[in-house]
Write a protein that holds these residues in place. Structure first.
Motif, PDB file in Angstrom:
ATOM      1  N   THR A 108       0.933  -1.655   0.041  1.00  0.00           N
ATOM      2  CA  THR A 108      -0.365   0.125   0.415  1.00  0.00           C
ATOM      3  C   THR A 108       1.038   0.892   0.274  1.00  0.00           C
ATOM      4  O   THR A 108       0.444   2.068  -0.918  1.00  0.00           O
ATOM      5  N   THR A 109       1.824   0.983   1.106  1.00  0.00           N
ATOM      6  CA  THR A 109       2.967   2.104   1.151  1.00  0.00           C
ATOM      7  C   THR A 109       3.294   2.660   0.037  1.00  0.00           C
ATOM      8  O   THR A 109       3.387   4.152  -0.892  1.00  0.00           O
ATOM      9  N   HIS A 137      -3.580   6.598   8.592  1.00  0.00           N
ATOM     10  CA  HIS A 137      -2.949   6.271   7.928  1.00  0.00           C
ATOM     11  C   HIS A 137      -1.596   6.559   7.644  1.00  0.00           C
ATOM     12  O   HIS A 137      -1.702   7.645   6.869  1.00  0.00           O
ATOM     13  N   SER A 139       0.862   5.828   6.252  1.00  0.00           N
ATOM     14  CA  SER A 139       1.004   5.873   4.708  1.00  0.00           C
ATOM     15  C   SER A 139       0.672   5.939   3.725  1.00  0.00           C
ATOM     16  O   SER A 139       0.978   6.724   2.145  1.00  0.00           O
ATOM     17  N   ASN A 189      -6.689   1.990  10.395  1.00  0.00           N
ATOM     18  CA  ASN A 189      -6.532   0.469  11.049  1.00  0.00           C
ATOM     19  C   ASN A 189      -6.706   0.829  12.090  1.00  0.00           C
ATOM     20  O   ASN A 189      -6.632   0.331  13.890  1.00  0.00           O
ATOM     21  N   ASP A 214      -7.092   4.280   0.216  1.00  0.00           N
ATOM     22  CA  ASP A 214      -6.620   3.000   0.603  1.00  0.00           C
ATOM     23  C   ASP A 214      -7.294   2.321   1.454  1.00  0.00           C
ATOM     24  O   ASP A 214      -7.876   1.933   2.435  1.00  0.00           O
ATOM     25  N   GLN A 217      -6.295  -2.165   4.442  1.00  0.00           N
ATOM     26  CA  GLN A 217      -7.778  -2.774   6.130  1.00  0.00           C
ATOM     27  C   GLN A 217      -9.195  -3.212   5.351  1.00  0.00           C
ATOM     28  O   GLN A 217      -9.914  -3.772   6.044  1.00  0.00           O
ATOM     29  N   SER A 237      -2.319  -4.150   0.123  1.00  0.00           N
ATOM     30  CA  SER A 237      -1.177  -5.319   0.530  1.00  0.00           C
ATOM     31  C   SER A 237      -1.189  -5.796   0.807  1.00  0.00           C
ATOM     32  O   SER A 237      -2.551  -6.688   1.217  1.00  0.00           O
ATOM     33  N   HIS A 239      -0.242  -8.726   2.328  1.00  0.00           N
ATOM     34  CA  HIS A 239       0.265  -9.917   3.887  1.00  0.00           C
ATOM     35  C   HIS A 239      -0.994  -9.339   4.368  1.00  0.00           C
ATOM     36  O   HIS A 239      -1.302  -9.578   5.371  1.00  0.00           O
ATOM     37  N   LYS A 240      -1.590  -8.051   4.127  1.00  0.00           N
ATOM     38  CA  LYS A 240      -2.937  -8.162   5.065  1.00  0.00           C
ATOM     39  C   LYS A 240      -4.101  -8.916   4.878  1.00  0.00           C
ATOM     40  O   LYS A 240      -5.076  -9.320   4.856  1.00  0.00           O
TER      41      LYS A 240
END
Ligand code: PMP
Length: 421
Positions: A108-109, A137, A139, A189, A214, A217, A237, A239-240
């Motif tokens: 995401t960042t 966030h 980011s 988040n 974004d 989440q 992202s 990984h989430k």
């Protein structure tokens, strides 16, 4: 469930999530932590991985790996097919209309920085405004801060109501002829609040502003339908989303991407290179300089397939039921304050305990095998708004159960005793 929308409990007949089977898909959940059963309540920071994701990456490396797009040999073809197949899986998962609108990033960042710099450099100027919200966030805040400062533009901030929902009346007042872009998290988040993206997008488009969402989440909790949301950019992202680290998606509307200049340059993103200058490949390659995260794309696609097989109806029903239980149980703990009570929130609960520091509580709770997060959660302006320096945060994933919540509540009781709360 409305597309990318609210999480109101459904009265439709649903297939309930099979807790035992789902938990068995995640090998790490069998680990014991400090001699205790693991209660993993930190999925908002990063979700655990099902075996299918781990296995897909092992198989890719063991049998198919080579670099993509450049070779004519069989392994390069196989790697390219797997990588581009992952792009199409992401397109379907997000209901984007074109695979070219899906850019693989590192997360995401990286997606926010790409748009803030590439789009921002040519579209922001003195006096322009970018609208963000109080719950962003870092980011989805700092890159816009930098881009607006570079351009002589400024940030406007949407306030929150007392439940932690966005004040849409104020949002409407902030929008105007100077608004170039709205940058908003689909879900907070910290507070778990879900932003009404389709509505906010329609309002922004009326004043000619673009919308960057974004989705870090939101995407793990409910289906994202980009065509229904109608936003211009959407970042998330892997990984989430139960996939690997090091990969994410940036969606951009095709006509916008085709007008944007690259953010990073190098191999793989050019059309023609001369010493005097270069021309760019069309999107998505234009925004994917260098060797991309190939194995990660394969693992990410396996994660999206896994979630699609279980189905978001079952996932969100399970998480919402557990969120109600978690909230009720936390409210039984003396001295607790819960931050964020907006209707339709995702399974993220931030809280404080009177008289004790969140980090001390998290440390005691860890001795019970319970993983929660303590800190500012990369949302310092929001912490200031809440009047605290940090909170504890328990966040739910599809593999959590009542047993995890019970273990947390026992651990919090112990923390209160040990820390003299
Ligand atoms: N936005 C939100 C709302 C987040 O929760 C996070 C991760 N905590 C990010 C952006 C950044 O994600 P990543 O670190 O994967 O780039």
């Amino acid at each position: 469930m409305p597309a990318g929308g609210t999480l109101a409990p459904s009265d439709a007949v649903i297939t309930p999530l099979d807790e035992i089977r789902v938990r068995a898909d995640f090998p790490i959940l069998e680990r014991s932590i400090r001699g205790k059963r693991l209660a993993y309540l930190d999925s908002a920071a990063s979700a655990q991985k099902p075996m299918t994701v781990i296995e897909s990456m092992r198989e890719y490396y063991a049998e198919h790996h080579s670099n993509v797009h450049r070779g004519v040999h069989l392994l390069s073809e196989e790697a390219t097919t797997a990588f581009e197949g992952a792009r199409d899986t992401a397109r379907r998962f997000l209901n984007a209309s074109l695979a070219e609108e899906i850019i693989f990033t590192s997360g995401t960042t990286a997606g926010v920085n790409l748009v803030a710099q590439s789009w921002g450099r040519s579209n922001l100027g003195p006096g322009d405004e970018v609208v963000v919200t109080t719950f962003e966030h870092h980011s989805n805040l700092v890159p816009w801060q930098v881009a607006t400062q570079q351009a002589g533009a400024s940030l406007r901030v949407v306030p929150l109501d007392s439940h932690g929902a966005l004040d849409l009346g104020e949002y409407e007042r902030l929008l105007g002829p100077r608004t170039r872009l709205v940058a908003v998290s689909h879900a907070s988040n910290v507070l778990g609040t879900v932003a009404p993206i389709a509505e906010m997008t329609a309002m922004a488009h009326q004043v000619g502003a673009l919308v960057f969402v974004d989705g870090a989440q939101a995407a793990p909790h409910f289906p994202i339908d980009l065509q229904a949301l109608d936003c211009d950019f959407y970042a998330l992202s892997g990984h989430k989303l139960y996939g690997p680290t090091g990969i994410g998606v940036l969606y951009g509307r095709a006509e916008l991407l085709s007008q944007m200049t690259p953010w990073q340059t190098g191999g793989g993103m050019i059309q023609r290179v001369e010493f005097e200058g270069s021309t760019w490949a069309p999107p998505p390659a234009r925004f994917e300089a260098g060797t991309p995260p190939i194995a990660e794309a394969v693992g990410f696609a396996a994660a999206m397939d896994y979630l699609s097989r279980i189905g978001f109806q079952a996932i969100s029903d399970h998480e919402q039921t557990l969120l109600t239980y978690l909230t009720e149980q936390l409210e039984t703990v003396p001295g607790i304050t819960i931050f964020g009570t907006a209707p339709g929130k995702i399974g993220v609960v931030s809280f404080g305990l009177d008289g004790v520091h969140p980090h001390d509580v998290a440390t005691v709770v860890d001795t019970h095998g319970v993983a929660v997060r303590a800190g500012h959660h990369c949302a310092q302006p929001l912490m200031r708004h809440l009047g605290v320096s940090a909170t504890l945060r328990a966040s739910l994933g599809l593999y959590n159960t009542r047993a995890d919540v019970d273990q947390l509540v026992v651990a919090l009781g112990d923390a209160r005793r040990r820390l003299g709360a």
